[in-house]
Design an enzyme around this catalytic site. Structure first.
Site, PDB file in Angstrom:
ATOM      1  N   SER A 112       0.802  -1.219   0.000  1.00 27.14           N
ATOM      2  CA  SER A 112       0.000   0.000   0.000  1.00 27.14           C
ATOM      3  C   SER A 112       0.840   1.276   0.000  1.00 27.14           C
ATOM      4  O   SER A 112       1.629   1.499  -0.894  1.00 27.14           O
ATOM      5  CB  SER A 112      -0.971  -0.047   1.175  1.00 27.14           C
ATOM      6  OG  SER A 112      -1.877   1.012   1.097  1.00 27.14           O
ATOM      7  N   HIS A 113       0.671   2.079   1.038  1.00 26.67           N
ATOM      8  CA  HIS A 113       1.331   3.392   1.105  1.00 26.67           C
ATOM      9  C   HIS A 113       2.721   3.298   1.720  1.00 26.67           C
ATOM     10  O   HIS A 113       3.392   4.314   1.868  1.00 26.67           O
ATOM     11  CB  HIS A 113       0.473   4.322   1.942  1.00 26.67           C
ATOM     12  CG  HIS A 113       0.117   3.715   3.258  1.00 26.67           C
ATOM     13  ND1 HIS A 113      -0.754   2.648   3.360  1.00 26.67           N
ATOM     14  CD2 HIS A 113       0.559   3.954   4.501  1.00 26.67           C
ATOM     15  CE1 HIS A 113      -0.841   2.284   4.617  1.00 26.67           C
ATOM     16  NE2 HIS A 113      -0.053   3.041   5.340  1.00 26.67           N
ATOM     17  N   ASP A 276      -2.322   6.491  -3.442  1.00 28.47           N
ATOM     18  CA  ASP A 276      -1.177   5.859  -2.767  1.00 28.47           C
ATOM     19  C   ASP A 276      -0.526   4.780  -3.634  1.00 28.47           C
ATOM     20  O   ASP A 276      -0.844   4.638  -4.811  1.00 28.47           O
ATOM     21  CB  ASP A 276      -1.614   5.282  -1.419  1.00 28.47           C
ATOM     22  CG  ASP A 276      -2.481   4.051  -1.589  1.00 28.47           C
ATOM     23  OD1 ASP A 276      -3.210   3.976  -2.608  1.00 28.47           O
ATOM     24  OD2 ASP A 276      -2.438   3.160  -0.721  1.00 28.47           O
ATOM     25  N   ASP A 278      -0.786   1.557  -4.085  1.00 26.65           N
ATOM     26  CA  ASP A 278      -1.575   0.573  -4.819  1.00 26.65           C
ATOM     27  C   ASP A 278      -2.904   1.135  -5.324  1.00 26.65           C
ATOM     28  O   ASP A 278      -3.751   0.385  -5.804  1.00 26.65           O
ATOM     29  CB  ASP A 278      -1.810  -0.674  -3.970  1.00 26.65           C
ATOM     30  CG  ASP A 278      -2.572  -0.369  -2.703  1.00 26.65           C
ATOM     31  OD1 ASP A 278      -2.471   0.764  -2.188  1.00 26.65           O
ATOM     32  OD2 ASP A 278      -3.281  -1.265  -2.208  1.00 26.65           O
ATOM     33  N   ASP A 280      -5.556   2.596  -3.843  1.00 21.63           N
ATOM     34  CA  ASP A 280      -6.860   2.508  -3.173  1.00 21.63           C
ATOM     35  C   ASP A 280      -7.163   3.704  -2.268  1.00 21.63           C
ATOM     36  O   ASP A 280      -8.297   3.901  -1.867  1.00 21.63           O
ATOM     37  CB  ASP A 280      -7.022   1.180  -2.408  1.00 21.63           C
ATOM     38  CG  ASP A 280      -5.945   0.937  -1.389  1.00 21.63           C
ATOM     39  OD1 ASP A 280      -5.026   1.776  -1.268  1.00 21.63           O
ATOM     40  OD2 ASP A 280      -6.003  -0.108  -0.704  1.00 21.63           O
ATOM     41  N   ARG A 281      -6.148   4.497  -1.945  1.00 18.72           N
ATOM     42  CA  ARG A 281      -6.406   5.668  -1.100  1.00 18.72           C
ATOM     43  C   ARG A 281      -6.586   6.921  -1.937  1.00 18.72           C
ATOM     44  O   ARG A 281      -6.141   6.976  -3.088  1.00 18.72           O
ATOM     45  CB  ARG A 281      -5.243   5.903  -0.142  1.00 18.72           C
ATOM     46  CG  ARG A 281      -5.097   4.797   0.858  1.00 18.72           C
ATOM     47  CD  ARG A 281      -4.066   5.153   1.906  1.00 18.72           C
ATOM     48  NE  ARG A 281      -4.028   4.084   2.881  1.00 18.72           N
ATOM     49  CZ  ARG A 281      -3.601   4.207   4.125  1.00 18.72           C
ATOM     50  NH1 ARG A 281      -3.138   5.372   4.546  1.00 18.72           N
ATOM     51  NH2 ARG A 281      -3.614   3.182   4.955  1.00 18.72           N
ATOM     52  N   LYS A 375     -11.344  -0.192  -1.312  1.00 17.86           N
ATOM     53  CA  LYS A 375     -11.455   1.248  -1.445  1.00 17.86           C
ATOM     54  C   LYS A 375     -10.805   1.635  -2.770  1.00 17.86           C
ATOM     55  O   LYS A 375     -10.044   0.854  -3.335  1.00 17.86           O
ATOM     56  CB  LYS A 375     -10.826   1.947  -0.252  1.00 17.86           C
ATOM     57  CG  LYS A 375      -9.375   1.610  -0.010  1.00 17.86           C
ATOM     58  CD  LYS A 375      -8.977   2.107   1.379  1.00 17.86           C
ATOM     59  CE  LYS A 375      -7.547   1.726   1.689  1.00 17.86           C
ATOM     60  NZ  LYS A 375      -7.415   1.082   3.001  1.00 17.86           N
TER      61      LYS A 375
HETATM   62  C1  G1P Z   1      -4.241   1.392   8.141  1.00 20.28           C
HETATM   63  C2  G1P Z   1      -5.448   2.283   8.246  1.00 20.28           C
HETATM   64  C3  G1P Z   1      -6.700   1.510   7.900  1.00 20.28           C
HETATM   65  C4  G1P Z   1      -6.558   0.875   6.519  1.00 20.28           C
HETATM   66  C5  G1P Z   1      -5.276   0.065   6.453  1.00 20.28           C
HETATM   67  C6  G1P Z   1      -5.020  -0.473   5.048  1.00 20.28           C
HETATM   68  O1  G1P Z   1      -4.354   0.333   9.052  1.00 20.28           O
HETATM   69  O2  G1P Z   1      -5.566   2.838   9.535  1.00 20.28           O
HETATM   70  O3  G1P Z   1      -7.811   2.356   7.963  1.00 20.28           O
HETATM   71  O4  G1P Z   1      -7.638   0.053   6.230  1.00 20.28           O
HETATM   72  O5  G1P Z   1      -4.157   0.865   6.837  1.00 20.28           O
HETATM   73  O6  G1P Z   1      -4.868   0.542   4.111  1.00 20.28           O
HETATM   74  P1  G1P Z   1      -3.583   0.336  10.474  1.00 20.28           P
HETATM   75  O7  G1P Z   1      -2.131   0.573  10.172  1.00 20.28           O
HETATM   76  O8  G1P Z   1      -4.153   1.496  11.239  1.00 20.28           O
HETATM   77  O9  G1P Z   1      -3.899  -0.994  11.075  1.00 20.28           O
HETATM   78 ZN    ZN Z   2      -3.308   1.345  -0.385  1.00 21.34          ZN
END
Ligand code: G1P
Ligand code: ZN
Length: 542
Positions: A112-113, A276, A278, A280-281, A375
């Site tokens: 992800s990010h 981000d 991948d 999705d954000r 998302k």
């Molecule tokens: C974080 C975000 C959560 C999101 C997840 C995946 O998780 O807070 O809302 O779904 O990344 O993108 P966390 O690191 O808080 O467990």
């Molecule tokens: Zn992501």
């Protein structure tokens, strides 16, 4: 041709909030990725001859693990693999491909990010046939399997050419290399009024989209520039790089600082957005105004009917617990149910499948709808553009109108990253231990009305998730939530979520920092953040 290779288990393959995420070096240990993928296949039933979708955000290791997964899918008896060319599929695009082609499931390679590169992060996530992340009962089974696994299955074949569209055979399995953008762009054209957005842009509306050197680059170039006619240069950092150019592909004020500077600078465009690693954000910034993801969810829900794909209205709204209550007020006004789920997109899947919710969102820059089961960053951007194209007002005017109607939930999240795990655990367990005695105590001018450790019962399958975050609710309606991140790859991250509500008649134009000052102090007094972490300040405020 199938070979069974002996292996020994790793003890750390427990999927977190969103799949298995570890440092690249951890994934590079011999057998590490293979063990995990085989553990996934071992707990699934009935996929012989079925389709598996494969793709990732292009980060370091992406191509290697795609080749590994293709060999293992063939050896395990899948009939077909659909893989994005170059090994690329954004997370929402993968979700769409799974649904559109009736796949059994998919493996999405992403962290992800989180940053990418040889010293950074990698991840593998399994999604089920509805296109959404596997529910906890599956991820728990995968973890259990990973602890006892003693062999994985593979075939000896050369690498598949991922850069040529079309079909090839690996043993009895067909591999189709597909265009990663086409199906997704077609879906967006169905949901949104591209004609209206095109004429908005043709009329001089200016936008800027930062793809952060991550997976949305090709999607944004195609949709925003080619199909919607935004001038070339609208999409910046649009080429996916294995290390995201050395940046964190995390769309917030810290990591998308350039976009913020542009949107708050002289001659700012009308609309700014970012996504981000991948895809999705989403981050939404108007000229001189940042829209918090919680507010964005509320505004999108309130105006969604303006987009053709949602003209029929909403059945319900779902948000994760730490997300602000702004969407709750919209749900009340629309007379639809509001679902409050634990953190993580996987909890929305059942609600969407059952038709209980149409739009879902998280404070962590995640918004999406029933069009896929993830998302979706570009989807949120396009829904905003569709609304702007119909309302023909600025982002700031739309926000002011929203707050005047529903009131404003001042909101911020303070993250303390890289905290020593034991210290973070001590903080949380002391906090949990003292919850009952907090009720009735005053912090500044606020009195604690109630406390709990959030627990969720899924209304569809009845499964219960406990200890999902500590909530401190004040008599004023303000709230503080504490939880530890489930997506980190080193140490612990403490997340502190602060929220204060002002009704439509209240003060709607405070500076957010000032509005939340008292709550920040209360959070430290309640949880001993400085004492436990040794930190004076959060690492990131979003
Ligand atoms: C974080 C975000 C959560 C999101 C997840 C995946 O998780 O807070 O809302 O779904 O990344 O993108 P966390 O690191 O808080 O467990
Ligand atoms: Zn992501």
């Amino acid at each position: 041709m199938t070979r069974s290779i002996a292996t020994t288990p790793f003890d750390d393959q427990k999927p977190g909030t969103s799949g298995l995420r570890k440092k690249v070096r951890v994934f590079q240990q011999p057998g590490y990725a293979k063990n995990f993928i085989q553990s996934v296949f071992d707990v699934l039933d009935g996929f012989a001859g079925q389709t598996l979708v494969l793709g990732g955000d292009g980060r370091f290791l992406n191509r290697e693990v795609i080749q590994t997964a293709i060999r293992m899918a063939a050896a395990n008896g899948f009939g077909r693999v659909l893989v994005g060319s170059g090994g690329i599929l954004s997370t929402p695009a993968a979700s769409n491909v799974i649904r559109k082609y009736g796949a059994f499931g998919g493996l999405i390679l992403s962290a992800s990010h989180n940053p990418g590169g040889p010293d950074e992060d990698f991840g593998i996530k399994y999604n089920i046939s509805n296109g959404g992340p596997a529910p906890e009962k599956v991820t728990d089974a995968v973890y259990a399997r990973s602890k006892v696994i003693d062999r994985y299955l593979t075939v000896d074949v050369p690498d598949v050419d991922l850069d040529r569209l079309g079909s090839t055979q690996v043993g009895d399995m067909t591999i189709e290399v597909i265009d990663p953008v086409e199906d997704y762009a077609a879906l967006m054209e169905e949901l949104f009024d591209f004609g209206a957005i095109r004429s908005l842009i043709a009329g001089g509306f200016r936008l800027s989209f930062d793809a952060m050197h991550a997976v949305t680059g090709p999607y944004a170039h195609e949709i925003l520039e080619r199909r919607l006619g935004a001038p070339e240069g609208t999409v910046v950092n649009g080429t996916p790089l294995p290390d995201f150019g050395g940046h964190h592909p995390d769309p917030n004020a810290v990591h998308a600082a350039e976009l913020f500077a542009r949107m708050f600078g002289a001659d700012a465009p009308d609309f700014g957005a970012a996504s981000d690693g991948d895809g999705d954000r989403n981050l939404i910034v108007g000229r001189n105004i940042f829209v918090t993801p919680s507010d964005s969810l509320a505004v999108l829900a309130a105006n969604m009917g303006l987009a053709p794909g949602y003209a029929g209205g909403l059945t319900g709204i779902a948000r994760s617990m730490p997300t602000s209550g702004a969407a709750d007020r919209v749900a009340r006004a629309l007379n639809v149910p509001l679902f409050e789920t634990p953190t993580g997109w996987k909890f929305f899947g059942n609600l969407l499948d059952a038709g209980l919710a149409t739009i879902c969102g998280e404070e962590s820059a995640g918004t999406g709808s029933n069009h896929v089961r993830e998302k979706d960053g570009l989807w949120a951007v396009l829904l905003w553009l569709n609304i702007l194209a119909v309302r023909r007002e600025s982002v700031a005017a739309i926000m002011a109108d929203h707050w005047a109607r529903y009131g404003r939930n001042y909101y911020a999240r303070h993250d303390y990253e890289g905290v020593e795990s034991d210290a973070a655990d001590r903080l949380m367990s002391e906090l949990r231990g003292g919850l009952d005695s907090l009720v009735g105590q005053s912090f500044g001018s606020s009195i604690v009305a109630a406390t709990d450790d959030f627990e969720y019962t899924d209304p569809v399958d009845g499964s219960v998730s406990r200890a999902q975050g500590v909530r401190i609710l004040f008599e004023t309606g303000s709230r503080i939530v504490f939880r530890l991140s489930g997506t980190g790859t080193s140490g612990a991250t403490l997340r502190v979520y602060l929220e204060r509500f002002e009704g439509p008649q209240g003060v709607l134009d405070y500076d957010v920092g000032t509005a939340l000052e008292d709550l920040v102090e209360a959070a430290d007094a309640i949880a001993g953040i400085r004492h436990h972490t040794g930190r004076e300040q959060p690492t990131v405020i979003t």
